[in-house]
Design an enzyme around this catalytic site. Structure first.
Site, PDB file in Angstrom:
ATOM      1  N   ASP A   1      49.134  38.687  46.720  1.00  0.00           N
ATOM      2  CA  ASP A   1      48.054  39.423  46.100  1.00  0.00           C
ATOM      3  C   ASP A   1      47.950  38.876  44.670  1.00  0.00           C
ATOM      4  O   ASP A   1      48.890  38.272  44.142  1.00  0.00           O
ATOM      5  CB  ASP A   1      48.287  40.938  46.121  1.00  0.00           C
TER       6      ASP A   1
HETATM    7  C1  BGC Z   1      43.580  43.350  45.424  1.00  0.00           C
HETATM    8  C2  BGC Z   1      43.295  42.507  46.638  1.00  0.00           C
HETATM    9  C3  BGC Z   1      42.213  41.516  46.330  1.00  0.00           C
HETATM   10  C4  BGC Z   1      42.651  40.671  45.159  1.00  0.00           C
HETATM   11  C5  BGC Z   1      41.656  39.609  44.744  1.00  0.00           C
HETATM   12  C6  BGC Z   1      43.816  42.512  44.180  1.00  0.00           C
HETATM   13  O1  BGC Z   1      43.831  43.303  43.059  1.00  0.00           O
HETATM   14  O2  BGC Z   1      44.703  44.171  45.664  1.00  0.00           O
HETATM   15  O3  BGC Z   1      42.932  43.319  47.720  1.00  0.00           O
HETATM   16  O4  BGC Z   1      41.920  40.741  47.444  1.00  0.00           O
HETATM   17  O5  BGC Z   1      42.845  41.517  44.040  1.00  0.00           O
HETATM   18  O6  BGC Z   1      40.546  40.184  44.158  1.00  0.00           O
END
Ligand code: BGC
Length: 738
Positions: free
Chosen positions: A279
């Site tokens: 993530d």
């Molecule tokens: C989120 C993800 C997301 C990623 C990219 C993170 O803060 O938890 O679900 O895909 O950001 O934007």
């Protein structure tokens, strides 16, 4: 190879002469000559693993390192020497996200990044329709293809453990079986377009409070039965090509670097061959990330990409011999597999799917899903649908009738090509026969007495009143990064509704939000309640269609509405939001209806609940034993009759209850369902297969799934608390599977 099922045409092996007729082409009577002097990896007729091996052998250490970390917020570097293109990832689960800047979260300011905004995943879950999930994934896959994205960051399949979680709107509710069935089809639809899904967030990511640090502790059985099934189904049935690790820790180790989750379960037990991406800013340590199964580091908050944990620091450890090259090679292989699967090296004439953006078909799909996911929670005296011929005026009240929701909420936000608000939908549908009198009633910037008074007056002066209540993606509502603080409606909405109903008892509520709200002050007074979620760009039309009866609602709740927060398991037990950085999931298996049913707590609205403008009768339950290998253990059959005056759809749900399990089990568990369309008066039959897994539970001592010799009740119902038919099934012997 299973991982690349669906790409058989591109993987035909062919090496025989300098030029020759490609095998498939010969059968089609159309010789195509293939130049085998080109490198194997550039030859789309070669099997993917041969292409991966060939390309890997040509790569330098620097080039390999470049493939395992980001070179911008959402891309990895191109390697021109080898013709490796830049690779693009993008959010997210509800459509293809607006382009963000190269190095920051600011919008890039493009004009070609408007997209279809699909209803949120919770809305999809409420359809209980795997075919719609397939269509949903396909829309996003086509749009991703057109926008040049190879990896789409969704679907999100975390289980709703607390009604407060700020991201519940982008998950699919509280049940692992329902989530799994929908996730598998979403992934198949999306990947059919040559775009990789990226199922997220692996694993036990169930709250936003302390989301980057909280360490989740739970027993092994709970992990296996509640929190992992959707991921396992995504890998083993959906053949998903990418998985995103979660922010939180699991048993004291960050999920993006979690040896047990990534190497042990995902890649080891489940045989996942694709890539694990972090993530964004979920990576914390080079050695742990490298050794424990992370394949691609994205979004780390370092100023330069070369300082990412899997960039220079990783390269140095390899150069020093402290981490073997084989570890890096495995990561590069996994990245390359997904790059080949998404046709990044292929001649467009061999793969002509250029995708499609903002088509009428995509908008129609968004509308259909919104309609099918709306849940009619209450309809006293058939108050709904509104009879356009009989009423002359409707008071439409509430800020949510005019707010737009697509472009907010966090990473799932979409720059929608357009968004039909509820008010626009109502005005459009009402036409010239019915007056729509709008008043705001409440507002996020502050609700005044005067605002309420004007709405009350409008209700008084109109034939009926519809209050568009609910939440939004404001902070501490349905928003990534924060949880809700309670289940109350904000901005004096309860007070407003109570006063409107007093002024005009012919009042219904439409809830636009991503979860349960407390309704105590008014639930018994209002005539109708429609749960409309955040219904995507066509939401206003879908809502108006339901209210005026063009659409007969057929959605069912994918989670339990508690009467009060304290009734929910994680809150009843004081487990949420953890103490000193650790959260013990002390409710164990008893999440959602498993808790309410086992503990006999009356919910406000139960899991699986949702009524219709028609009624359905259930009869003739038959349990048909499978007769051969590969057959389900038993097929549950019953007749369903539309006993009302309108065509409609019903979701038939099958729950299983074990008589005398050797380990305690929840009161009942959802193990099958089917959605059936029936014309008024029509009778149909549903057939719902139950395989061995439908009877099994996870035995932590034997580390596998045991289905015990015992008597089972097969409960067939219209919701988890409205069981219409009840049968008995006996398993003659105990069986065990890993
Ligand atoms: C989120 C993800 C997301 C990623 C990219 C993170 O803060 O938890 O679900 O895909 O950001 O934007």
């Amino acid at each position: 190879m299973r991982f690349f099922r669906g790409f058989g045409l591109l993987t035909t092996t062919f090496i025989s002469a300098l030029t020759s007729v490609a095998p498939g082409a010969r059968a089609a009577g159309k010789p195509v000559y293939v130049d085998i002097t080109q490198p194997v990896y550039k030859n789309a007729d070669q099997p993917i693993d041969a292409r991966v091996d060939d390309l890997l052998a040509r790569m330098t250490l620097d080039e390999k390192i470049a493939l395992v970390h980001g070179d911008s917020k959402f891309s990895t570097a191109a390697i021109p020497r080898l013709g490796i293109p830049q690779r693009w990832l993008s959010d997210g689960p509800h459509g293809v996200r607006e382009q963000v800047s190269h190095d920051s979260w600011d919008a890039a300011g493009h004009t070609d990044d408007f997209a279809t905004w699909m209803p949120v995943l919770l809305n999809l879950a409420a359809t209980w329709d795997p075919d719609l999930a397939h269509g949903y994934g396909q829309v996003i896959g086509e749009e991703a293809r057109k926008r040049g994205k190879q990896i789409m960051l969704g679907p999100s399949v975390n289980i709703q453990r607390t009604p407060l979680c700020g991201r519940n709107f982008e998950y699919m509710g509280e049940d692992p079986f329902l989530t799994s069935r929908l996730a598998v089809q979403y992934i198949r639809g999306e990947q059919s377009q040559g775009v990789s899904s990226c199922v997220k967030h692996f694993a036990a990511n169930n709250q936003e409070t302390e989301r980057n640090t909280i360490s989740v502790e739970m027993d092994e059985r709970t992990l296996r039965e509640i929190y992992l099934p959707a991921f396992k189904a995504a890998v083993q049935e959906g053949d998903v090509w990418s998985v995103m690790g979660a922010y939180n820790q699991f048993r004291g180790q960050h999920c993006c670097e979690n040896e047990y989750l990534l190497n042990g379960i995902l890649k080891g037990e489940w045989g996942f061959h694709g890539l694990v991406v972090s993530d964004w800013n979920g990576t914390h340590d080079t050695r742990e990330a490298a050794m424990n199964g992370l394949d691609l580091e994205m979004g780390t908050n370092h100023r330069t990409y070369e300082n990412y944990f899997l960039a220079k620091p990783f390269e140095e450890l390899i150069r020093k011999g402290e981490i073997p090259m084989s570890v890096l090679d495995d990561k590069v292989r996994r990245n390359l597999r997904v790059m080949f699967a998404t046709h990044m090296f292929d001649d467009p004439s061999k793969w002509e799917n250029g995708g499609a953006l903002n088509t009428k078909e995509h908008q129609a799909e968004a509308k259909k899903i919104a309609e099918e996911g709306m849940v009619l929670l209450k309809n006293d005296g058939d108050f709904l649908p509104l009879q356009a011929g009989k009423i002359r005026s409707v008071a439409v009240i509430g800020e949510n009738a005019v707010r737009k929701f697509g472009h907010s909420g966090g990473s799932a936000a979409i720059k929608a090509l357009y968004e039909v608000t509820a008010l626009e939908g109502m005005v459009q549908r009402a036409g010239s026969d019915v007056d729509i009198n709008y008043s705001v009633g409440y507002a996020r910037k502050g609700t005044s007495d005067e605002m309420i008074a004007r709405a009350v007056k409008s209700a008084e002066q109109s034939d009926v009143a519809i209050v568009f209540a609910g939440l939004s993606h404001d902070r501490f509502h349905d928003e990534e990064g924060t949880d809700r603080k309670d289940l109350r409606l904000p901005y004096r909405q309860d007070e407003l509704i109570e006063r409107v109903v007093k002024a005009n008892p012919r009042t219904a509520i439409v809830l636009i939000d991503g979860g349960a709200v407390e309704m105590d002050p008014w639930v018994d007074q209002v005539r109708g309640i429609v749960q409309a979620w955040y219904p995507g760009m066509e939401g206003g039309n879908a809502i108006a269609g339901v209210l005026f009866g063009d659409v007969n609602p057929s959605g069912k709740l994918p989670f339990t509405f508690p009467r009060r927060l304290a009734d929910s398991p994680a809150h009843a037990l004081g487990a949420y939001p953890g103490k000193n950085g650790v959260e013990h999931y002390s409710e164990g298996l008893l999440v959602g209806y498993r808790w309410f049913d086992t503990k006999k707590i009356e919910p406000l609205f139960p899991f699986g609940y949702g009524i219709s403008y028609t009624t359905f009768g259930y009869a003739n339950l038959k349990l048909v034993a499978g007769s051969g290998p590969g057959d389900p253990v038993v097929t549950v059959k019953c007749d369903v009759t539309n006993t009302g005056k309108r065509d409609g759809r019903e979701v038939v749900q099958v729950y299983v209850r074990q008589g005398h399990p050797s380990l305690p089990r929840p009161d009942k568990e959802l193990k099958g369902f089917a959605k059936i369309s029936l014309k008024a008066g029509e009778k149909g039959t549903v057939s719902i297969p139950l395989d061995r897994g439908a009877f099994a539970f996870y035995d932590p001592d034997r580390k596998g799934w045991v289905a015990e010799k015992d008597q089972f009740e097969i409960l067939v119902g219209s919701s988890s608390r409205d069981i219409r038919l009840d049968g008995q099934w006996k398993l003659a012997q105990t069986t065990f599977e890993k």
